[in-house]
Design a protein around this motif. Sequence first.
Motif, short mmCIF file in Angstrom:
data_model
loop_
_atom_site.label_atom_id
_atom_site.label_comp_id
_atom_site.label_asym_id
_atom_site.label_seq_id
_atom_site.Cartn_x
_atom_site.Cartn_y
_atom_site.Cartn_z
N LEU A 1 0.85 -1.19 0.00
CA LEU A 1 0.00 0.00 0.00
C LEU A 1 0.89 1.24 0.00
O LEU A 1 1.92 1.26 0.68
N LYS B 1 4.03 3.92 3.89
CA LYS B 1 3.71 2.85 2.94
C LYS B 1 3.81 1.51 3.66
O LYS B 1 4.55 1.34 4.64
N GLU C 1 -7.16 -0.21 5.90
CA GLU C 1 -7.19 -1.28 4.89
C GLU C 1 -6.80 -2.62 5.50
O GLU C 1 -7.37 -3.66 5.14
N SER D 1 -0.05 7.31 2.89
CA SER D 1 -1.32 8.01 2.80
C SER D 1 -1.53 8.86 4.04
O SER D 1 -0.72 8.85 4.97
N ARG E 1 -3.61 0.70 9.95
CA ARG E 1 -4.23 1.21 8.74
C ARG E 1 -5.59 0.57 8.57
O ARG E 1 -5.77 -0.63 8.78
#
Length: 405
Positions: free
Chosen positions: A44, A102, A241, A47, A239
């Motif tokens: 990923l 990341k 996700e 962010s 995170r």
Amino acid sequence: MRFSLRGYLEQKWRDRTDPVVTFPELVDLESVARERGWAYQEVLPASIQVCPGARALSEDFLQWAENGRHMLDVHRDAWRGSIHSKNWAAYLHSVRRYPMDKVFHCRIPNATITTADGAVLTEQGELAKEANLVGSSLRKSRYSRPRSKVKEGRFVSLMTVWGAKNMGHFFFDAMLRVTLFDRLDEFRFLVPTVLQPWHQGLFEVAGIKPDQLVPAEDAFTCVEELVACHIATEGSMPRAELLRRFRDLALKNAVPTPPARRNRRIFIDRSAAKRRKTANQKELEPVLAERGFEIVQWEQLSMVEQVRLAAETEIMAGPHGTSLLNSIYSPPGAKLLEIINPYWWDAATLRQCVLMGHEFWYCLGENVSRDHDTAIDPRKLARVLDTMLEAPVTDPLFAELRKAG
């Protein structure tokens, strides 16, 4: 944790007579992997994560307005500096935006993993900083011990600081590493030497077989190949996700068919815990029963049963603690109420709740013991539950306003 002069002096003496080993640090595994030919994969990108604030009754907001300075001073992290208790309070009352690194994994040959912290060392004796959320606390006397035989195979480490005894730290900082892979059957997993029932339950719902588990050795363990995982910027800050990936994985393994119902209301009973119990739970039970709540003790259920129950739950309530972690398995839009002890709480539950798409509420209780057991007025619990349930009730502050003219 409070400051202890005796503990401070003992630590200083130990640091002098048996110092922590200082290792050269690798701060950018991507560059090192490119130079040394290690396999590296980004999962990923970096962010910014958004964490909305909590919901609460006006009486709790007013308690903060009137006694906020005192509440910050008595918080368990205040000894570290006021910024730490302010940080937790900000989570309750504001929208937080924070950077997330990341997410990646990197294969490191002939790696060493420390047992106390889960720190990762290369065969050249370098600390791979991104491979774990904390550094190494390995002391000279332990590092100088003879090396044991290298464990053969490709490993994922599920070692982290406090992960042997604290389910929250283990889940957020180690267990979520399994979500970086499509298949888990090709790995061996380095795990704490002594496993708690919840360790074994998490492995089961993740689909990890007992023969894939390798207990860590006393001070450190050497493995043929480690697939080091970088999953977050800081500890206990997952995170979204990865939380959703683990929920999907657990539901696939524990709830292969859609739940027959999704409207259960449960209150988490911590009476079996050593501390942070609900001190007056018996007084609260009539309030809960009138509103359709079941009293649940997670310890009485297997992890598979816990996942199934949470998947059927629309409202979960209980005192602060890891016992509310199971809300990640509830359907998005579920409501969660955390009863907060002003002396002992943090925002870990809030973060994981709102990142899963749930509605988070808190309610301030009263600290009644050195073990941070919490009491709450049954009438106050009734007010917050009725508000959450959208019953035909109104904020009593409006009545006071009308009286005041």
